[in-house]
Enzyme design. Structure first.
Site, PDB file in Angstrom:
ATOM      1  N   HIS A 217       1.135  -4.700  -4.773  1.00  0.00           N
ATOM      2  CA  HIS A 217       1.710  -5.851  -3.440  1.00  0.00           C
ATOM      3  C   HIS A 217       1.731  -6.642  -3.619  1.00  0.00           C
ATOM      4  O   HIS A 217       0.306  -7.217  -3.588  1.00  0.00           O
ATOM      5  CB  HIS A 217       1.064  -4.792  -2.287  1.00  0.00           C
ATOM      6  CG  HIS A 217       1.769  -5.167  -1.233  1.00  0.00           C
ATOM      7  ND1 HIS A 217       1.848  -6.324  -0.042  1.00  0.00           N
ATOM      8  CD2 HIS A 217       2.905  -4.657  -0.381  1.00  0.00           C
ATOM      9  CE1 HIS A 217       2.847  -6.264   1.185  1.00  0.00           C
ATOM     10  NE2 HIS A 217       3.732  -5.208   0.744  1.00  0.00           N
TER      11      HIS A 217
ATOM     12  N   ASP B 130      -6.795  -1.398  -3.358  1.00  0.00           N
ATOM     13  CA  ASP B 130      -6.042  -1.201  -2.368  1.00  0.00           C
ATOM     14  C   ASP B 130      -5.393   0.197  -1.023  1.00  0.00           C
ATOM     15  O   ASP B 130      -4.518   0.312  -2.561  1.00  0.00           O
ATOM     16  CB  ASP B 130      -4.318  -2.166  -2.271  1.00  0.00           C
ATOM     17  CG  ASP B 130      -2.953  -2.620  -1.482  1.00  0.00           C
ATOM     18  OD1 ASP B 130      -3.123  -1.673  -0.275  1.00  0.00           O
ATOM     19  OD2 ASP B 130      -2.277  -2.681  -1.688  1.00  0.00           O
TER      20      ASP B 130
ATOM     21  N   GLN C 275      -1.081   3.126   0.440  1.00  0.00           N
ATOM     22  CA  GLN C 275      -0.016   4.065   0.255  1.00  0.00           C
ATOM     23  C   GLN C 275      -0.541   5.488   0.060  1.00  0.00           C
ATOM     24  O   GLN C 275      -0.480   5.808   0.229  1.00  0.00           O
ATOM     25  CB  GLN C 275       0.909   3.475  -0.450  1.00  0.00           C
ATOM     26  CG  GLN C 275       1.678   2.482  -0.223  1.00  0.00           C
ATOM     27  CD  GLN C 275       2.392   2.328   1.408  1.00  0.00           C
ATOM     28  OE1 GLN C 275       3.131   3.434   1.101  1.00  0.00           O
ATOM     29  NE2 GLN C 275       3.496   1.651   1.631  1.00  0.00           N
TER      30      GLN C 275
ATOM     31  N   LYS D 145       0.294   2.081   9.073  1.00  0.00           N
ATOM     32  CA  LYS D 145       1.103   3.196   8.357  1.00  0.00           C
ATOM     33  C   LYS D 145       0.238   4.356   8.628  1.00  0.00           C
ATOM     34  O   LYS D 145       0.533   4.977   7.350  1.00  0.00           O
ATOM     35  CB  LYS D 145       0.812   2.750   6.832  1.00  0.00           C
ATOM     36  CG  LYS D 145       1.142   1.234   6.429  1.00  0.00           C
ATOM     37  CD  LYS D 145       1.594   1.040   5.330  1.00  0.00           C
ATOM     38  CE  LYS D 145       1.722  -0.342   4.466  1.00  0.00           C
ATOM     39  NZ  LYS D 145       3.034  -1.264   5.167  1.00  0.00           N
TER      40      LYS D 145
ATOM     41  N   CYS E 148       7.838  -6.726  -1.513  1.00  0.00           N
ATOM     42  CA  CYS E 148       7.076  -7.141  -1.710  1.00  0.00           C
ATOM     43  C   CYS E 148       5.985  -7.670  -2.652  1.00  0.00           C
ATOM     44  O   CYS E 148       4.910  -7.344  -2.445  1.00  0.00           O
ATOM     45  CB  CYS E 148       5.453  -7.563  -0.782  1.00  0.00           C
ATOM     46  SG  CYS E 148       6.441  -7.918   0.770  1.00  0.00           S
TER      47      CYS E 148
END
Lengths: 154, 411
Positions: free
Chosen positions: B122, B202, B205, B228, B368
């Site tokens: 991302h 990261d 998700q 999220k 993104c």
């Protein structure tokens, strides 16, 4: 929102059977390439100029139905017009996309079907792509150049 | 315990909404999740009952606010199996990546260093680090993907072979392909090649959808977004080893992050407070702690199992629609619940407009991840992503909408 607010039948007709869609143009005066990187829309626009008028305008490219249909309707509305007049019409379409009533609704032809797009801000740049390419092509011609590439940022 | 979706849905008030007579079918949780009542209540309670600033007042109300805020830090650390001293609250995961890029990469890397990234990042986990690398003259290398949408670890081994990679930043679960990367393995590879290397992941998700143990991953830092994982917008965190935070320079300066200030200089507070300048997001921290409570109530293993099963059904459902091509792994053990696909000949914006007109919320665009879009040779994709409140009854409107789009835009 309803699909019909955005996708008028005239728009779908231009999307399904685009007018003046071609990958090349004999005796072209200017070729411009415009893209909206955020949507991935790509457009090639070519114009032929005779006696200060748009003798022919063709487009080619990829993108959503709105961008392709708007370019098709644009070519029909501007072929035969004087360059200055076509620029004025492009400005009228741009203002319409920002919510103003068009000053020359009859001259916009099928372009008037895109009025509803103004209600969908993320799609406005799609509808404008062909018209902005036309404006750039005429300005490029007036500068004495024959090609120009523009990437539209948001 | 399996997720009882009907019971889950009752705690999300927005799911009672109808749009133009259509039930809300929310398949965009990879962009942002919906918010359950306990999160709304926790934020409301702070404003109605405990409203005051943190770390300052000596009166009981201020202590209550401080306890709420610091309690959220402990709660989040427990959820991710990390040390609370290593948890820095940020505005979102993007800011967490920037904090690390400014505080560590720009302060410690130089022209002899190499930064390892991947092509599936991302922009939030790519741009801060490529900018930082450029600023210090470090080289950047990118791990490619295989045709199945997995990280190519053989290629990664070659990129690591000269031992010059001193910083790696890669994604746990891809927001486009859904790929669950083998973080432990790639981390071991990076550290075996250079034992001084720092590994940042990261988790945007992953943390909302999988059981995550920061300690077991063996990494140095992890970025997460609150919004999220059922929490409010406006809060995220950089979860790091405290030793890494100790080596970092402050990114934002001002109140709260200092120890002493003179007219011309300042000394810094202890970590993690050194990186939290000014009045923080107190209500949002309370909301995030409540979100963690909700997720722990479901159990993260149950969340993962629910999404794994639903993703298998989603892939099957998409397989019934003519012209659909799914990007990313087809094996649901290797992927999360974000599924990107193409509908042949129809631009994602048109697909999204059709689904949207029927109450369906999906993401269309480049998500993104422009370098990944180039790898896949597409300009944009349509992405459906699920969470705890989705069930098989959300798949039928999706399939119907895709078939309607195919008919409507047929040429």
């Amino acid at each position: 929102m309803s699909m019909e607010d955005l996708y008028q039948e005239i728009i779908l007709d231009h999307y399904r059977k685009p007018k003046n869609r071609a990958p090349e143009l004999a005796d072209e005066a200017v070729h411009v390439h415009h893209s909206n990187p955020l949507c991935g829309d790509e457009m090639d626009l070519r114009i032929r100029v005779l006696d200060d008028r748009l003798d022919a305008v063709v487009f080619d490219g990829e993108g959503c139905s709105i961008s392709q249909a708007a370019a098709s309707a644009m070519t029909q509305a501007v072929v035969g017009r004087e360059l200055k007049d076509a620029l004025d019409l492009a400005e009228d379409f741009r203002r319409m996309m920002h919510g103003d009533d068009p000053a020359r609704p009859d001259d916009l032809g099928d372009g008037i079907a895109f009025t509803g797009v103004a209600k969908f801000p993320v799609r406005v740049k799609c509808a404008l792509l062909g018209w902005m390419a036309l404006r750039d092509a005429i300005q490029t011609f007036e500068r004495g150049a024959s090609a120009h590439t523009v990437t539209h940022e948001e | 315990m399996a997720i009882d979706v009907a019971a889950v849905r009752r705690s999300f008030p927005i799911l009672d909404r109808e749009l133009d007579g259509h039930r809300l079918v929310y398949l965009d949780s990879a962009a942002s999740s919906l918010t359950p009542e306990p999160v709304l209540d926790a934020m409301d309670r702070y404003y109605r009952w405990s409203r005051s600033n943190v770390n300052r007042g000596v009166y009981p109300l201020a202590e209550e606010a401080t306890d709420l805020y610091e309690g959220a830090r402990t709660t989040l650390a427990g959820f991710l199996d990390a040390d609370p001293v290593g948890v820095v609250f940020t505005k979102n995961a993007t800011e967490a990546c920037n904090l690390l890029a400014y505080g560590f990469v720009r302060a410690h890397l130089g022209p002899d260093d190499v930064l390892l990234s991947t092509v599936m990042e991302h922009h939030a986990n790519l741009v801060p680090f490529t900018q930082a690398a450029a600023a210090v003259g470090a080289e950047v290398r990118h791990v490619p993907i295989t045709p199945d949408g997995l990280l190519d670890l053989d290629a990664a081994a070659e990129l690591l072979a000269d031992g010059r990679v001193t910083f790696a930043a890669f994604v746990h679960v891809s927001n486009v392909l859904g790929t669950i990367n083998d973080v432990e393995r790639l981390t071991r590879m990076v550290k075996d090649a250079n034992d001084r290397a720092i590994v940042h992941v990261d988790g945007a998700q992953a943390a909302p959808h999988l059981p995550v143990s920061f300690r077991d991953l063996g990494i140095d830092s992890y970025a997460i977004p609150g919004h999220k994982m059922l929490g409010p917008t406006g809060i995220g965190a950089l979860v790091a080893r405290p030793e890494l935070l100790e080596r970092m320079e402050p990114f934002l300066t001002g109140g709260d992050m200092i120890r002493d200030v003179t007219l011309t200089g300042a000394t810094w507070n202890d970590v993690p407070h050194r990186f939290e300048a000014g009045t923080p997001m107190i209500a949002e921290a309370a909301g995030l702690a409540a979100a963690v409570g909700v997720l722990e109530g479901y159990g993260m293993a149950a969340v993962r199992s629910h999404e794994r099963d639903l993703t298998a059904q989603l892939l099957d459902a998409l397989g019934t629609v003519a012209g659909v091509t799914v990007h990313g792994p087809k094996d649901v053990d290797l992927r999360g619940g974000a599924v990107s696909f193409a509908l042949d000949g129809i631009h994602p914006h048109d697909v999204g407009a059709m689904l949207g007109s029927r109450g369906g919320c999906v993401r269309v665009g480049h998500h993104c991840t422009k370098p990944l879009m180039r790898c896949l040779d597409v300009a944009a994709t349509t992405r459906a992503s699920s969470y705890v409140y989705n069930d098989v009854d959300d798949l039928e409107p999706l399939v119907d909408g895709l078939e309607a789009a195919a008919a409507f835009f047929a040429r």
